[in-house]
Design a protein around this motif. Structure first.
Motif, mmCIF file in Angstrom:
data_model
loop_
_atom_site.group_PDB
_atom_site.id
_atom_site.type_symbol
_atom_site.label_atom_id
_atom_site.label_comp_id
_atom_site.label_asym_id
_atom_site.label_seq_id
_atom_site.Cartn_x
_atom_site.Cartn_y
_atom_site.Cartn_z
ATOM 1 N N ILE A 24 92.029 45.215 13.586
ATOM 2 C CA ILE A 24 93.174 44.934 12.707
ATOM 3 C C ILE A 24 92.662 44.219 11.465
ATOM 4 N N LEU A 25 92.413 44.993 10.430
ATOM 5 C CA LEU A 25 91.821 44.459 9.203
ATOM 6 C C LEU A 25 92.701 43.379 8.588
ATOM 7 N N THR A 26 93.977 43.671 8.499
ATOM 8 C CA THR A 26 94.958 42.761 7.901
ATOM 9 C C THR A 26 96.339 43.217 8.345
ATOM 10 N N SER A 27 97.361 42.448 8.033
ATOM 11 C CA SER A 27 98.740 42.818 8.371
ATOM 12 C C SER A 27 99.658 42.527 7.198
ATOM 13 N N VAL A 28 100.620 43.403 7.000
ATOM 14 C CA VAL A 28 101.688 43.151 6.036
ATOM 15 C C VAL A 28 102.729 42.304 6.765
ATOM 16 N N THR A 29 102.963 41.118 6.288
ATOM 17 C CA THR A 29 103.906 40.228 6.956
ATOM 18 C C THR A 29 105.223 40.119 6.189
ATOM 19 N N LYS A 30 106.282 39.933 6.967
ATOM 20 C CA LYS A 30 107.594 39.569 6.442
ATOM 21 C C LYS A 30 107.909 38.230 7.071
ATOM 22 N N ASP A 31 108.265 37.261 6.281
ATOM 23 C CA ASP A 31 108.464 35.920 6.829
ATOM 24 C C ASP A 31 109.814 35.815 7.527
ATOM 25 N N ILE A 32 109.972 36.657 8.537
ATOM 26 C CA ILE A 32 111.207 36.692 9.318
ATOM 27 C C ILE A 32 111.419 35.364 10.025
ATOM 28 N N ALA A 33 110.320 34.781 10.505
ATOM 29 C CA ALA A 33 110.432 33.510 11.228
ATOM 30 C C ALA A 33 111.064 32.434 10.356
ATOM 31 N N ASP A 34 110.581 32.302 9.126
ATOM 32 C CA ASP A 34 111.145 31.290 8.231
ATOM 33 C C ASP A 34 112.572 31.632 7.832
ATOM 34 N N ASN A 68 92.898 49.317 11.458
ATOM 35 C CA ASN A 68 94.353 49.224 11.498
ATOM 36 C C ASN A 68 94.843 48.271 10.420
ATOM 37 N N ILE A 69 96.039 48.511 9.914
ATOM 38 C CA ILE A 69 96.769 47.517 9.130
ATOM 39 C C ILE A 69 98.064 47.254 9.890
ATOM 40 N N GLY A 70 98.257 46.005 10.296
ATOM 41 C CA GLY A 70 99.422 45.631 11.077
ATOM 42 C C GLY A 70 100.664 45.461 10.218
ATOM 43 N N VAL A 71 101.784 45.133 10.881
ATOM 44 C CA VAL A 71 103.044 45.035 10.152
ATOM 45 C C VAL A 71 103.945 43.953 10.731
ATOM 46 N N ASP A 72 104.749 43.371 9.872
ATOM 47 C CA ASP A 72 105.785 42.379 10.184
ATOM 48 C C ASP A 72 105.225 41.025 10.608
ATOM 49 N N SER A 73 104.429 40.995 11.679
ATOM 50 C CA SER A 73 103.763 39.766 12.111
ATOM 51 C C SER A 73 102.271 39.883 11.811
ATOM 52 N N ASP A 74 101.554 38.768 11.905
ATOM 53 C CA ASP A 74 100.101 38.800 11.818
ATOM 54 C C ASP A 74 99.589 39.342 13.146
ATOM 55 N N GLN A 75 99.406 40.649 13.224
ATOM 56 C CA GLN A 75 99.104 41.272 14.506
ATOM 57 C C GLN A 75 97.686 40.958 14.998
ATOM 58 N N VAL A 115 91.658 54.384 7.890
ATOM 59 C CA VAL A 115 92.514 53.204 7.783
ATOM 60 C C VAL A 115 93.943 53.689 8.013
ATOM 61 N N ILE A 116 94.633 53.125 9.011
ATOM 62 C CA ILE A 116 95.998 53.573 9.311
ATOM 63 C C ILE A 116 96.947 52.385 9.364
ATOM 64 N N TYR A 117 98.033 52.511 8.635
ATOM 65 C CA TYR A 117 99.087 51.493 8.536
ATOM 66 C C TYR A 117 100.319 52.029 9.240
ATOM 67 N N ALA A 118 100.746 51.356 10.308
ATOM 68 C CA ALA A 118 101.910 51.806 11.071
ATOM 69 C C ALA A 118 103.051 50.808 10.954
ATOM 70 N N ALA A 119 104.199 51.277 10.464
ATOM 71 C CA ALA A 119 105.420 50.471 10.405
ATOM 72 C C ALA A 119 106.376 51.082 11.414
ATOM 73 N N ALA A 120 106.185 50.719 12.683
ATOM 74 C CA ALA A 120 106.886 51.429 13.750
ATOM 75 C C ALA A 120 107.280 50.546 14.917
ATOM 76 N N GLY A 121 107.378 49.246 14.702
ATOM 77 C CA GLY A 121 107.794 48.368 15.784
ATOM 78 C C GLY A 121 106.864 48.465 16.987
ATOM 79 N N LEU A 122 107.464 48.529 18.175
ATOM 80 C CA LEU A 122 106.673 48.594 19.398
ATOM 81 C C LEU A 122 105.833 49.866 19.457
ATOM 82 N N ALA A 123 106.313 50.957 18.872
ATOM 83 C CA ALA A 123 105.545 52.205 18.869
ATOM 84 C C ALA A 123 104.229 52.037 18.112
ATOM 85 N N GLY A 124 104.194 51.095 17.182
ATOM 86 C CA GLY A 124 102.977 50.851 16.423
ATOM 87 C C GLY A 124 101.824 50.365 17.270
ATOM 88 N N SER A 125 102.124 49.760 18.431
ATOM 89 C CA SER A 125 101.045 49.293 19.298
ATOM 90 C C SER A 125 100.224 50.464 19.827
#
Length: 349
Positions: free
Chosen positions: A274-284, A254-261, A231-241
């Motif tokens: 992508i099992l799940t993603s850590v989201t930040k409600d940046i959009a709102d 995978n665990i995604g980040v920022d958006s629901d990847q 299980v790998i969680y990447a908080a790396a922006g575009l590099a995370g792809s």
């Protein structure tokens, strides 16, 4: 929506000229565009730009929602490669002079530029995401409890792993990304102390390639996979792809980040991993700031989004995640305990 192309990196003389021109303008001329009848708003992207399937795309979603719901004209500006603070000053100055209100810098890297530009346009609201160091009456600081969402990711990882080894990949070793690592590691430790966490950062400041180069993320993920991480969680922006690609190819989580990847079109071929993603409600956050300006009551100061306001969280878009009831039950319990104050999540590893 009007898309502003990448502004070419300016030389020292050009930057100085732009700054001099800004400084020489008086307040009334600087604010003249702000009084325009046409309502327009703007965001300036962080490293990686729009299309990163993560941080910048989340900000764009808020801008697009404002265009649709508030009937404002949206403008967005791309970063240039290897740009300086002077380039950011030039970009924000141009957006403000064009009458955009608010003008939003996506990412903490805009702090020095906003500090210089905001005082010159007192009638324009400037927003900055992920930074609270620069303040002013016309500055709104949109910040998030990333460590709380990352804690939930750690709980999920500890419950989902079969190898008892999980990974964390940080794009650039900054205090912000360390919050992601700290929460994740604590969530794993609190859930199952026997699970090992492998942590790695792609680059060190002032090298920010760790947010923009997928090959770096792919290589780091492969290294952790070789050490049995499943299980790998990447908080790396575009590099995370790149990390997502490697983990998917290995048939691991995978665990995604920022958006629901899981829902990102650009990652569709990897979504099942992508099992799940850590989201930040940046959009709102972006939408709320734009709406506050439109309502005549512009936000300013620190605006914090945490688990208690669903400002951060963990997604359940992947049906495979929903079926893992032991995982989801543990995550739900941890979330409630954080909201209730029973668990305090660390902000540094």
């Amino acid at each position: 929506m009007r898309r502003i192309t990448r502004i070419a990196t300016v030389g020292v003389a050009s930057a100085a000229l732009a700054l001099t021109a800004t400084a020489c303008g008086n307040t009334s001329s600087s604010d003249a565009a702000s009084d325009s009848k046409e309502k327009s708003v703007a965001i300036a992207y962080d490293i990686g730009g729009r299309g990163d399937q993560s941080f910048n795309d989340a900000a764009y979603a808020g801008l697009a929602k404002a265009e649709k719901d508030l009937k404002v004209k949206g403008n967005d500006a791309e970063p240039s490669d290897g740009e300086s603070d002077a380039d950011k000053v030039q970009r924000l100055t141009e957006l403000a002079r064009a009458g955009n209100n608010p003008v939003i810098g996506v990412g903490f890297a805009y702090a020095p530029a906003i500090k210089k530009v905001a005082p010159k346009f007192p009638k324009t609201t400037f927003g900055i995401i992920d930074d609270s160091s620069v303040t002013g009456e016309n500055i709104a600081n949109m910040v998030f409890n990333e460590e709380q969402g990352s804690y939930l990711a750690g709980v999920a990882a500890a419950k989902a792993t079969k190898s008892k080894t999980v990974g964390f990949i940080g794009g650039v070793e900054t205090p912000l990304i360390k919050k992601f690592e700290a929460g994740y590691a604590q969530g794993v430790e609190d859930t199952d102390p026997s699970v090992k966490v492998l942590s790695q950062y792609l680059t060190q400041p002032p090298n920010f390639d760790g947010f923009s180069k997928p090959d770096l993320g792919k290589a780091a993920a492969q290294g952790q996979l070789d050490k049995k991480a499943d299980v790998i969680y990447a908080a790396a922006g575009l590099a995370g792809s790149g990390s997502i690609e490697a983990v998917s190819a290995a048939g691991k989580w995978n665990i995604g980040v920022d958006s629901d990847q899981y829902m990102q079109a650009g990652l569709a071929q990897y979504k099942d991993s992508i099992l799940t993603s850590v989201t930040k409600d940046i959009a709102d956050a972006v939408f709320n700031l734009i709406k506050s300006v439109e309502d005549g009551k512009p936000q300013n100061g620190e605006i914090r989004y945490g688990l208690d306001k669903d400002g951060v969280g963990l997604t359940d878009s992947n049906p495979a995640y929903v079926k893992l009831t032991e995982v989801t039950a543990a995550v739900d319990k941890a979330k409630q305990e954080i909201v209730d104050g029973k668990i305090t999540v660390k902000t540094a590893p």
